[in-house]
Design an enzyme around this catalytic site. Structure first.
Site, PDB file in Angstrom:
ATOM      1  N   GLU A 228       0.810  -1.222   0.000  1.00  0.00           N
ATOM      2  CA  GLU A 228       0.000   0.000   0.000  1.00  0.00           C
ATOM      3  C   GLU A 228       0.845   1.275   0.000  1.00  0.00           C
ATOM      4  O   GLU A 228       0.412   2.303  -0.508  1.00  0.00           O
ATOM      5  CB  GLU A 228      -0.964   0.006   1.189  1.00  0.00           C
ATOM      6  CG  GLU A 228      -2.110  -0.997   1.072  1.00  0.00           C
ATOM      7  CD  GLU A 228      -1.770  -2.357   1.635  1.00  0.00           C
ATOM      8  OE1 GLU A 228      -0.582  -2.617   1.934  1.00  0.00           O
ATOM      9  OE2 GLU A 228      -2.695  -3.182   1.781  1.00  0.00           O
TER      10      GLU A 228
ATOM     11  N   PHE B  91     -11.467  -7.193  13.957  1.00  0.00           N
ATOM     12  CA  PHE B  91     -10.393  -7.677  13.087  1.00  0.00           C
ATOM     13  C   PHE B  91     -10.081  -6.630  12.012  1.00  0.00           C
ATOM     14  O   PHE B  91     -10.983  -6.111  11.371  1.00  0.00           O
ATOM     15  CB  PHE B  91     -10.809  -9.000  12.429  1.00  0.00           C
ATOM     16  CG  PHE B  91      -9.777  -9.500  11.454  1.00  0.00           C
ATOM     17  CD1 PHE B  91      -8.509  -9.875  11.895  1.00  0.00           C
ATOM     18  CD2 PHE B  91     -10.064  -9.585  10.103  1.00  0.00           C
ATOM     19  CE1 PHE B  91      -7.556 -10.327  10.993  1.00  0.00           C
ATOM     20  CE2 PHE B  91      -9.121 -10.033   9.201  1.00  0.00           C
ATOM     21  CZ  PHE B  91      -7.852 -10.406   9.648  1.00  0.00           C
ATOM     22  N   GLN B  92      -8.821  -6.322  11.843  1.00  0.00           N
ATOM     23  CA  GLN B  92      -8.339  -5.327  10.890  1.00  0.00           C
ATOM     24  C   GLN B  92      -8.997  -3.960  11.093  1.00  0.00           C
ATOM     25  O   GLN B  92      -9.298  -3.261  10.137  1.00  0.00           O
ATOM     26  CB  GLN B  92      -8.520  -5.815   9.443  1.00  0.00           C
ATOM     27  CG  GLN B  92      -7.615  -7.014   9.142  1.00  0.00           C
ATOM     28  CD  GLN B  92      -7.435  -7.280   7.660  1.00  0.00           C
ATOM     29  OE1 GLN B  92      -8.330  -7.022   6.850  1.00  0.00           O
ATOM     30  NE2 GLN B  92      -6.287  -7.819   7.297  1.00  0.00           N
TER      31      GLN B  92
ATOM     32  N   LYS C 294     -17.556  -0.762   5.884  1.00  0.00           N
ATOM     33  CA  LYS C 294     -18.044  -1.767   4.931  1.00  0.00           C
ATOM     34  C   LYS C 294     -19.559  -1.723   4.781  1.00  0.00           C
ATOM     35  O   LYS C 294     -20.080  -1.815   3.667  1.00  0.00           O
ATOM     36  CB  LYS C 294     -17.608  -3.155   5.425  1.00  0.00           C
ATOM     37  CG  LYS C 294     -17.782  -4.247   4.406  1.00  0.00           C
ATOM     38  CD  LYS C 294     -17.167  -5.550   4.915  1.00  0.00           C
ATOM     39  CE  LYS C 294     -17.281  -6.643   3.875  1.00  0.00           C
ATOM     40  NZ  LYS C 294     -16.671  -7.905   4.345  1.00  0.00           N
TER      41      LYS C 294
ATOM     42  N   MET D 221      24.544   9.420   1.756  1.00  0.00           N
ATOM     43  CA  MET D 221      24.384  10.728   2.376  1.00  0.00           C
ATOM     44  C   MET D 221      24.677  10.650   3.872  1.00  0.00           C
ATOM     45  O   MET D 221      25.295  11.544   4.443  1.00  0.00           O
ATOM     46  CB  MET D 221      22.973  11.269   2.126  1.00  0.00           C
ATOM     47  CG  MET D 221      22.768  12.681   2.604  1.00  0.00           C
ATOM     48  SD  MET D 221      23.892  13.853   1.833  1.00  0.00           S
ATOM     49  CE  MET D 221      22.920  14.429   0.448  1.00  0.00           C
TER      50      MET D 221
END
Lengths: 572, 179
Positions: free
Chosen positions: A55, A117-118, A167, A476
């Site tokens: 993602e 969940f999630q 949802k 760097m």
């Protein structure tokens, strides 16, 4: 019957809204909470869904797409880990003011707060890193919220907006009502600058003996490069650009002084030090530009044009603020100038600085240098390519040695400095830009962050030219360790752990080359520029102890610039 | 210097949080904060007492303005205004000190709102320095608990319409039509 026809599910409304916003691409990754949306997506043909591999990659792609086109980039991810994986990309877009809209799935409203969940409170998490965010709690708010999200992201000072979609809202059904007008009483971005302030600015400019335009990313974002060109050319003004401003004014034009700041050119920084009028256009006096605030352009009157009032007087107190869209302000300012300033002496001085201390690197030992690669690339592409860079030495060398001739051609992670930005961002660019080469430049450290997106580039056959500048070091950081941290090269040496990058690329299905010889550079660059059958990579093994010069140490005055590595003999 | 900032914000989920998050993200101090509905139920008024140099206050006002959910921000510090805070304070008493405490309460024009065998609860309103003074005087009796509401302010005099007409919420327009 008619009313029944108008009833739509949340997921249908979602796509109908995207259609009306003119969305062409969604960068996304499916998951449980967004299943109703992905079910509809299966039959959608007016936009293309790009399946990413992580993602974070999706957010950088959306950013690359947005920065190449000026349109809003769109991301779609699931709840919980899908949403939290977007946090770095959202912060990156926030710091660089890039308009993206991130749609995150959310658990059903009755489970919110239940540690379902999630489940993750993504609105809470992203509050300080978004321009605004929304949790859509009821389907009646869905269409207007999406409309507002695109409006807020793309107007004023642009920025990321998160829309959290539970949802059950996507599954519920209602009549579709798309608002024609957006009325947000707390949000009225100002476009036109104050007339009197602009008149005063014109007067100051006409009186100035040593004026300087300090140009930031705001000029590119507002589409004001033409106005800038006319303002600078008609009045013979020197132009220096920030990292994000590169490309706003042609880099090959003699009036361009290149980049200013920490790794800016000697002559640009000298010009800042000695100018008597500094006009900041869509820039924000970042600490990487100013160094020590007290000594920054201390001899100059300062004019600051910015669309965001919070930028004004934030770091540097200015003499004349103008709040407005820099494109409009530049056009009006140009029209107010009746007498052109005489700048012959000023230009003589600037050109003297330029010849005193040009950008240079030493290749006399026969080993390959990254600067040489970038310089050759700039020559071969004539400054016409879109170049996406990562963070660190590869980024600074590109900024110094690539002569950008067009806006929206230099795409890099500036404010946040996100390693792993270049590859996914270049994928987003490649969907938008078909007529010019798209080049992704990374170091060996950053290339291994988000390397998974090679799959995406291969799958969609994107002709991205990947240039890997491999110095087997976090270059760097190594440079700072050498200069400021007693040469303790603490955990920056990657040489033992680095994989065989050619084999890795080939395993992903990317055509790949490698070389450590300066003689092969031109021919390999030509090879990758001509290759059009999907992505192609070339690894340049460059000298590991090389440093980016000049450098202004953090917090030091610009006049304390270090020009080159001291010879051991000189150090005594 | 202390500043009192009055903010009209959307009466929406998360709006309060956004303001507070801005203060913590930018490292600004909040001395007190109070929030409540206004005459327009879609709008809340937040009164924030904060401290900082002029430059910091200027940034705070700008940063507050920048939030999408804020409608209007006014620095009330130098405005003609009425400023109030409410305090509930529980003080313990012994035989003989109860009437003294009630006397003090009257001097501060407060009310006795609760009493039992050992403690007495007073309600005192006023500008913050009056509240501080009351606490000082009550201290020797033994303060058990204090709850302060934080400052609220309104500008004195007849008000020009707070919001330009076009920003008025639908709710108000509907109510207006009914009249």
């Amino acid at each position: 019957m008619n009313t029944k026809k108008n009833k739509m599910s949340g997921a249908d409304i979602f796509f109908e809204c995207l259609k009306r916003e003119g969305v062409e691409y969604i960068f996304g990754y499916p998951g449980g909470a967004v299943l109703p949306i992905y079910e509809k997506l299966y039959d959608i043909d007016f936009l293309k869904h790009i399946l990413v591999r992580h993602e974070q990659g999706a957010t950088h792609m959306a950013e690359g797409y947005s920065r190449a086109t000026g349109k809003v980039g769109v991301v779609l991810v699931t709840s919980g880990p899908g949403a939290t994986n977007t946090v770095t990309g959202i912060t990156n877009a926030y710091m660089d003011s890039v308009p993206i809209v991130v749609f995150t799935g959310q658990v059903p409203t009755h489970l919110i707060g239940n540690d379902a969940f999630q489940e993750a409170d993504i609105c809470g998490i992203t509050r300080p890193i978004t321009k605004h965010n929304f949790l859509v709690r009821d389907i009646s708010e869905l269409a207007s919220t999406i409309h507002q999200a695109f409006y807020i992201a793309s107007t004023g000072r642009p920025g990321p907006v998160v829309v959290d979609l539970p949802k059950n809202v996507m599954n519920s059904i209602t009549e579709f009502n798309y608002p024609d007008k957006i009325e947000l009483r707390g949000y009225k971005p100002k476009v036109f600058g104050h007339q009197n302030q602009i008149k005063k600015a014109a007067m100051m400019l006409q009186k100035a003996k040593r004026p300087l335009l300090y140009v930031g990313g705001g000029v590119i974002m507002s589409g004001g490069n033409r106005e800038l060109y006319l303002l600078a050319k008609e009045n013979n003004l020197p132009v220096t650009m920030t990292l994000q401003g590169l490309g706003a004014f042609p880099g090959t034009d003699p009036q361009s002084l290149g980049m200013l700041g920490m790794h800016g050119t000697y002559w640009a920084n000298q010009a800042v030090n000695h100018c008597d009028l500094l006009i900041s256009l869509g820039a924000r006096f970042d600490d990487r530009v100013t160094g020590k605030i007290e000594t920054f352009a201390r001899n100059a009157y300062k004019i600051h044009v910015d669309i965001d009032p919070t930028c004004i007087d934030k770091n540097v107190v200015v003499d004349l603020p103008i709040v407005g869209d820099v494109k409009h302000v530049m056009a009006e300012l140009a029209s107010e100038i009746t007498r052109k300033p005489d700048l012959d002496e000023w230009w003589e001085q600037i050109n003297k600085w330029k010849s005193e201390c040009p950008l240079e690197y030493d290749m006399s030992d026969g080993r390959l240098r990254a600067q040489f690669v970038i310089e050759k690339l700039s020559e071969l592409t004539k400054g016409e390519a879109v170049v996406v860079t990562d963070v660190g030495q590869n980024q600074m060398w590109t900024a110094q040695y690539y002569k950008f001739n067009h806006p929206r051609s230099h795409i890099t992670s500036g404010g946040l400095g996100t390693m792993g930005f270049a590859l996914p961002a270049s994928i987003g660019v490649a969907f938008a830009v078909k007529d010019r080469p798209v080049i992704s430049i990374s170091g060996d450290g950053g290339f291994q962050m988000n390397i998974q997106e090679l799959v995406t580039a291969v799958y969609y056959k994107l002709p991205i030219k990947i240039i890997l500048l491999n110095n087997s070091f976090l270059g760097m950081v190594r440079q700072w360790q050498e200069l400021f941290h007693a040469e303790k090269y603490s955990f920056t040496d990657l040489s033992d752990g680095n994989p065989d990058f050619v084999k890795v690329a080939e395993a992903f299905g990317v055509k790949a080359y490698s070389t450590d010889s300066p003689h092969n550079v031109e021919h390999l660059l030509r090879e990758i520029l001509d290759y059009n059958d999907g992505p192609v990579m070339v690894e340049f093994k460059v000298a590991k102890e090389d440093m980016v010069f000049p450098i202004v140490p953090a917090g030091a005055s610009i006049s304390d610039m270090i020009i080159r590595r001291l010879d051991p003999k000189e150090m005594v | 210097m202390m500043h009192i900032i009055s903010a009209l914000v959307e009466n929406k989920f998360g709006a309060f949080n956004r303001v507070v998050t801005m203060f913590s993200a930018k490292g600004y101090n909040i001395h007190s904060i109070s929030i409540g509905e206004t005459e327009d139920p879609t709008v809340s008024r937040m009164t924030i007492v904060t401290e900082g140099e002029d430059k910091v206050i200027e940034q705070i006002v700008k940063q507050l303005n920048r939030l999408i959910d804020t409608i209007k921000i006014i620095d009330m510090t130098n405005q003609p205004k009425v400023q109030r805070e409410l305090m509930l304070i529980t003080v313990s008493y012994q035989k003989g000190t109860r009437s003294e405490i009630i006397d003090i309460c009257e001097i501060f024009r407060g009310n006795v709102v609760d009493i039992n065998n050992r403690t007495i609860m007073l309600e005192i309103t006023g500008p913050p320095d009056k509240i501080d003074a009351a606490i000082n005087v009550l201290e020797p009796f033994g303060i058990k608990e204090i709850a302060r509401s934080g400052t609220v302010v309104l500008r004195r005099g007849e008000q020009i319409r707070k919001l330009p007409k076009e920003y008025e919420s639908d709710h108000k327009k509907i109510n207006g039509d009914k009249k």
